[in-house]
Design an enzyme around this catalytic site. Structure first.
Site, mmCIF file in Angstrom:
data_model
loop_
_atom_site.group_PDB
_atom_site.id
_atom_site.type_symbol
_atom_site.label_atom_id
_atom_site.label_comp_id
_atom_site.label_asym_id
_atom_site.label_seq_id
_atom_site.Cartn_x
_atom_site.Cartn_y
_atom_site.Cartn_z
ATOM 1 N N THR A 44 51.099 45.589 33.722
ATOM 2 C CA THR A 44 52.139 46.808 33.624
ATOM 3 C C THR A 44 52.463 47.088 35.135
ATOM 4 O OG1 THR A 44 50.122 48.049 33.824
ATOM 5 C CG2 THR A 44 50.944 47.797 31.478
ATOM 6 N N ASP A 45 51.656 46.835 35.867
ATOM 7 C CA ASP A 45 51.827 47.085 37.313
ATOM 8 C C ASP A 45 53.278 46.758 37.679
ATOM 9 O OD1 ASP A 45 49.266 48.227 37.660
ATOM 10 O OD2 ASP A 45 48.748 46.428 38.866
ATOM 11 N N THR A 50 46.758 42.722 31.975
ATOM 12 C CA THR A 50 45.501 43.450 31.211
ATOM 13 C C THR A 50 45.682 43.076 29.665
ATOM 14 O OG1 THR A 50 45.158 45.174 32.689
ATOM 15 C CG2 THR A 50 44.559 45.569 30.773
ATOM 16 N N SER A 62 49.881 41.171 36.949
ATOM 17 C CA SER A 62 51.161 41.316 37.654
ATOM 18 C C SER A 62 51.574 41.658 39.043
ATOM 19 C CB SER A 62 52.124 42.491 36.822
ATOM 20 O OG SER A 62 51.723 43.697 36.885
HETATM 21 N N1 ASP Z 1 46.790 45.424 36.991
HETATM 22 C C1 ASP Z 1 47.046 44.936 35.891
HETATM 23 C C2 ASP Z 1 48.419 44.056 35.809
HETATM 24 O O1 ASP Z 1 49.442 44.497 36.043
HETATM 25 C C3 ASP Z 1 47.427 46.204 35.037
HETATM 26 C C4 ASP Z 1 47.914 45.905 33.621
HETATM 27 O O2 ASP Z 1 48.200 44.756 33.275
HETATM 28 O O3 ASP Z 1 47.953 46.946 32.849
HETATM 29 O O4 ASP Z 1 48.385 42.777 35.594
#
Ligand code: ASP
Length: 324
Positions: free
Chosen positions: A89-90, A13, A56
């Site tokens: 973040t995932d 993200t 991710s």
């Molecule tokens: N779904 C996204 C990822 O992990 C969430 C993020 O980056 O916050 O790529």
């Protein structure tokens, strides 16, 4: 003299944009962070690398190994004082922990991300990136293993986990808390992590399964896993490390098949240990040969088992490593 900081963008993200008409968040053709960062950071020279641009959930141990190799190669030839990795973040905590276990260096390595994409109101990406560069450039962050920095907090890769689907304070270290904070004036640490593990690995081909225990669980899934190509299994067991009695034949069959079985707890605080002596209690599984993990969550214990197997550790060594 300004410090050299290696910034590695991997996607997520933090590197995405929101479509204002539909609200859909997706990767854009050029990374929105690349242009903006250099102008905002006057205390460090940035060397920017973009080995891939992946959400991710697309990151696998293969990309984690590639990242490890990129870091080792760059820090061996440039005089780099710190590394910052931007990441979705995932699975951020998994990449951070993988690097924590497999990169041996005294320089700070910081992983960061964002909960809001680059053009959303209240976007936290650029802020987290600049905070992370501050941490990576600070002498106090040396010798602390891989750190995760978001929302003004500094966490260890070992303890941090994503706790909320959308809140920007999603990264927390249950039971332990952050080890430092980022302020307007600088970086302050209030805890020092104990010890550091290191494993030199060349491949990530071992197959390690992660499953979660539940009331009424039986051996069906365990027997099915035993029929698959499988090198190890991590189970998020109940409470201190117990399972329903109907799982006992399945666990016995896995152990007889020389598959290491590691228990963590599905509770997000506390550690798994052999406390209970009833049928399906931890004591019975310990006697069968189950390894109890000293406090990791399931996804990190899975990566650790994969790394230990890749580093050719035997069962006794694996048990010792999970007691650290
Ligand atoms: N779904 C996204 C990822 O992990 C969430 C993020 O980056 O916050 O790529």
């Amino acid at each position: 003299m300004k410090k050299k900081i290696l910034v590695i963008h991997t996607g997520g993200t933090i590197s995405m944009c929101e479509d204002e008409a539909t609200g859909a968040v997706r990767p854009s053709s050029s990374n929105p962070l690349t242009d903006k960062t250099q102008g905002l950071v006057d205390f460090a020279d940035l060397i920017i690398e973009e080995p891939f641009n992946l959400p991710s959930p697309h990151i696998t141990p293969k990309e984690m190994l590639d990242l490890r190799e990129l870091i080792l190669q760059k820090i061996s030839v440039n005089q780099i004082s710190g590394v910052v990795i931007t990441h979705g973040t995932d699975t951020l905590e998994e990449t951070a922990y993988f690097l924590d276990l497999t990169v041996q260096t005294s320089i700070p390595i910081v992983v960061t991300g964002a909960m809001r994409s680059s053009n959303e109101i209240g976007s936290d990406g650029l802020y987290n990136l600049i905070s992370s560069i501050k941490v990576a450039a600070s002498d106090e962050a040396r010798e602390k293993g891989v750190l995760v920095v978001l929302n003004d907090e500094i966490h260890t890769a070992e303890n941090v986990t994503k706790t909320h689907t959308s809140d920007i304070s999603t990264f927390q270290s249950p039971q332990y808390g952050p080890i430092g904070i980022v302020t307007k004036r600088g970086v302050i640490f209030h805890h020092i992590p104990l010890g550091k593990e290191y494993y030199d690995i060349q491949d990530v081909s071992k197959r390690v399964v992660l499953i979660k225990a539940h009331a009424g669980m039986d051996s069906t899934l365990l027997h099915a896993i035993n029929e698959l190509p499988c090198d190890g299994i991590v189970i998020e067991a109940l409470g201190q490390g117990n399972l329903p009695p109907a799982t006992i034949p399945g666990i016995q069959a896995l152990i007889q098949n020389d598959i290491p079985v590691v228990f963590v707890s599905r509770c997000f605080n506390g550690i798994a240990q052999d406390t209970y002596a009833y049928l399906g209690g931890g004591k019975q599984f310990k006697e069968l040969g189950v390894i109890f993990s000293n406090g990791l969550n399931g996804q990190k214990a899975r990566l650790k088992l994969l790394i230990l197997l890749a580093a050719k550790r035997n069962l006794k060594e694996i048990e010792e490593a999970f007691s650290l």
